[in-house]
Design a protein around this motif. Structure first.
Motif, short mmCIF file in Angstrom:
data_model
loop_
_atom_site.label_atom_id
_atom_site.label_comp_id
_atom_site.label_asym_id
_atom_site.label_seq_id
_atom_site.Cartn_x
_atom_site.Cartn_y
_atom_site.Cartn_z
N ARG A 10 20.97 30.98 -52.31
CA ARG A 10 21.86 31.93 -51.64
C ARG A 10 21.20 33.30 -51.64
O ARG A 10 20.55 33.69 -52.61
N ALA A 11 21.42 34.02 -50.56
CA ALA A 11 20.89 35.37 -50.43
C ALA A 11 21.98 36.36 -50.80
O ALA A 11 23.06 36.36 -50.21
N PRO B 138 35.53 38.05 -45.94
CA PRO B 138 34.15 38.49 -46.09
C PRO B 138 33.41 37.62 -47.11
O PRO B 138 33.93 37.37 -48.20
N PRO B 139 32.24 37.13 -46.78
CA PRO B 139 31.50 36.28 -47.70
C PRO B 139 30.94 37.09 -48.88
O PRO B 139 30.72 38.29 -48.76
N ASP B 140 30.67 36.40 -49.98
CA ASP B 140 30.10 37.05 -51.16
C ASP B 140 28.57 36.92 -51.21
O ASP B 140 27.93 37.30 -52.19
N HIS B 141 28.00 36.37 -50.15
CA HIS B 141 26.55 36.23 -50.00
C HIS B 141 26.25 36.24 -48.50
O HIS B 141 27.16 36.20 -47.69
N VAL B 142 24.99 36.31 -48.15
CA VAL B 142 24.61 36.31 -46.73
C VAL B 142 24.80 34.91 -46.16
O VAL B 142 24.19 33.96 -46.65
N ASP C 17 27.97 44.71 -43.02
CA ASP C 17 27.57 43.58 -42.18
C ASP C 17 28.44 42.36 -42.48
O ASP C 17 28.83 41.63 -41.56
N MET C 18 28.76 42.14 -43.77
CA MET C 18 29.59 40.99 -44.15
C MET C 18 31.02 41.18 -43.64
O MET C 18 31.65 40.22 -43.18
#
Length: 118
Positions: free
Chosen positions: A67-68, A29-33, A17-18
């Motif tokens: 952060r998620a 790509p992010p390291d969290h949602v 998803d990321m």
């Protein structure tokens, strides 16, 4: 619709998803949602579950308090806090918690809804 009525949804965002999010936003790509993906959970709830079809956003405020992590289960919740049937308005509290109970996001939404009754 009445004060205290609640709707919830859960979602787990994966590394894929990321990667998809990164492709759509032309970023790494992010390291969290990312916050927009969490906010989308509230959009889903308001438009599909409570108040449901025909709902229009008028105002939303969100405060992200944590952060998620990727691959953690998130639970988004909307709760009716006020109903104004004469104006077809519904005020809601919006929250999102991680699986361990950590508050990720807290906010409010004001929506215009069809068939508002108390």
């Amino acid at each position: 619709m009445k004060v205290g009525e609640v709707a919830e949804t859960t979602r787990r965002y994966s590394a894929q998803d990321m990667a998809d999010f990164a492709t759509l936003t032309a970023s790494a790509p992010p390291d969290h949602v990312p916050e927009p993906l969490i906010a989308a959970l509230f959009s889903y709830l308001l438009g599909v579950r409570l108040p449901g079809a025909g709902t229009n956003y008028l105002k939303q405020s969100l405060a992200f308090t944590g952060r998620a992590a990727i691959d953690t289960t998130l639970t988004a919740r909307v709760e009716i806090t006020r109903v104004r049937p004469e104006k077809h308005l519904v005020d809601l509290r919006t929250t999102c918690h991680s699986a361990d109970g950590t508050l990720i996001c807290d906010g409010r939404a004001l929506v215009l809804a069809r068939d508002v009754t108390t």
